[in-house]
Scaffold this active site. Sequence first.
Site, PDB file in Angstrom:
ATOM      1  N   GLY A   1       0.811  -1.225   0.000  1.00  0.00           N
ATOM      2  CA  GLY A   1       0.000   0.000   0.000  1.00  0.00           C
ATOM      3  C   GLY A   1       0.834   1.258   0.000  1.00  0.00           C
TER       4      GLY A   1
ATOM      5  N   TYR B   1     -12.865  -2.845  12.337  1.00  0.00           N
ATOM      6  CA  TYR B   1     -11.557  -2.221  12.084  1.00  0.00           C
ATOM      7  C   TYR B   1     -10.653  -2.437  13.295  1.00  0.00           C
ATOM      8  CZ  TYR B   1      -7.913   1.205  11.172  1.00  0.00           C
ATOM      9  OH  TYR B   1      -6.684   1.808  10.992  1.00  0.00           O
TER      10      TYR B   1
END
Length: 289
Positions: free
Chosen positions: A7, A161
Site C-alpha cells: 500500500g 476495524y
Amino acid sequence: MTVIITGANSGIGYEAAKKLSEKGAQVILAVRNAEKGKLAIDSIRKENQEASVEIMSLDLADLASVSNFSAAYTKKYRSLDILVNNAGVMIPPYGKTKDGFELQFGSNHLGHFALTGLLLPLLKKTSGSRVVTLSSIAHRGASINFDNLDGSNGYKAMKFYGQSKLANLLFARELDNRFKQNGIETISVACHPGISNTNLFNLGKGETPKYLKGLMKLFSQPAAMGALPTIYAAVDDSLTGGEYIGPDGKGNRKGFPAIEIPAQGVFNKEIMTKLWVVSEELTGVRYEF
C-alpha cells in the site's frame, strides 16, 4: 537493502517509501492499483532521480494475488531486508474479500499473514531482516470475535476495524516470539501512526466531509509525521523485536516515534495462539520456522 512496502502508493506507505529510498534502499511498492503506483514512483523520482523504486502488483484481498506476488518477488530477488505490512482498509461498508473473508480482517490481517508466511524463507536467509506490521490506537478496547470473523452475524465497521488492528498487533508479537523460540535472527516489530491525515480517513464513503477536515487538523498530524514510527521500526538498530512504536504525544495521537506500551493485558497468549492457528487454517499458509 531491499524493502517491500504494501500500500505504498499513498499516505504512510508512500512517505515511508520516499524516505527509505532517499537512504539508498531498493523499495518495492506493492500496490493494487498500478496507475496510482506509477504516479507515486513519478512523485518520488521528481524529488530524487536516483531513487531505486518499482511497483509490483499485490491485492491483499485476494490470496491468489498474494501468492503470485510472493512467487514473482522470490523469482526476481534473492533477499528481503524489510517487509512493511502497511496497507489497510478502514471502516468500509460491509464487504468480503475474493476468498470470502470480511474485508477489513481479510485485507488488514489475513492478507499480510499470508504474505509474511510466503516470504519467510527469504527473510530467514537475509541477515538482519525484519518485519514491520502496522497496528492502530484502534486496538484499544478491541477484541477478536472468533465466532463472527466474517461478519455474517452482524457487522459494525469501526468494531471490525479495531478487531483487524488488534490482530495486526498480536500477529506482530507472536511472530517475534516464534522467531526467538526457533533461533531465527529476523525480528518482528509493530508500530502505528497515531492519527494521521491520510486517505484512510474517508469513512468508506469517498472524500472526507469538509466539517471533519477542520477537526482532523486539530487532532491529527501530516502523513510524513505519521510515517516516522514505521521508519523507526524499520531501521532503528536498538530494536530487538517485539516492540510497539508509536507517536510520543498525548494519547499517542501525534508526535515523534517512541517505544509504546500497548493496552494492558493485550498480549493474551491463548488468544495469540488461537489467532495464529485460525489464520493458518483460513489462508492455507503454514509457517516453516
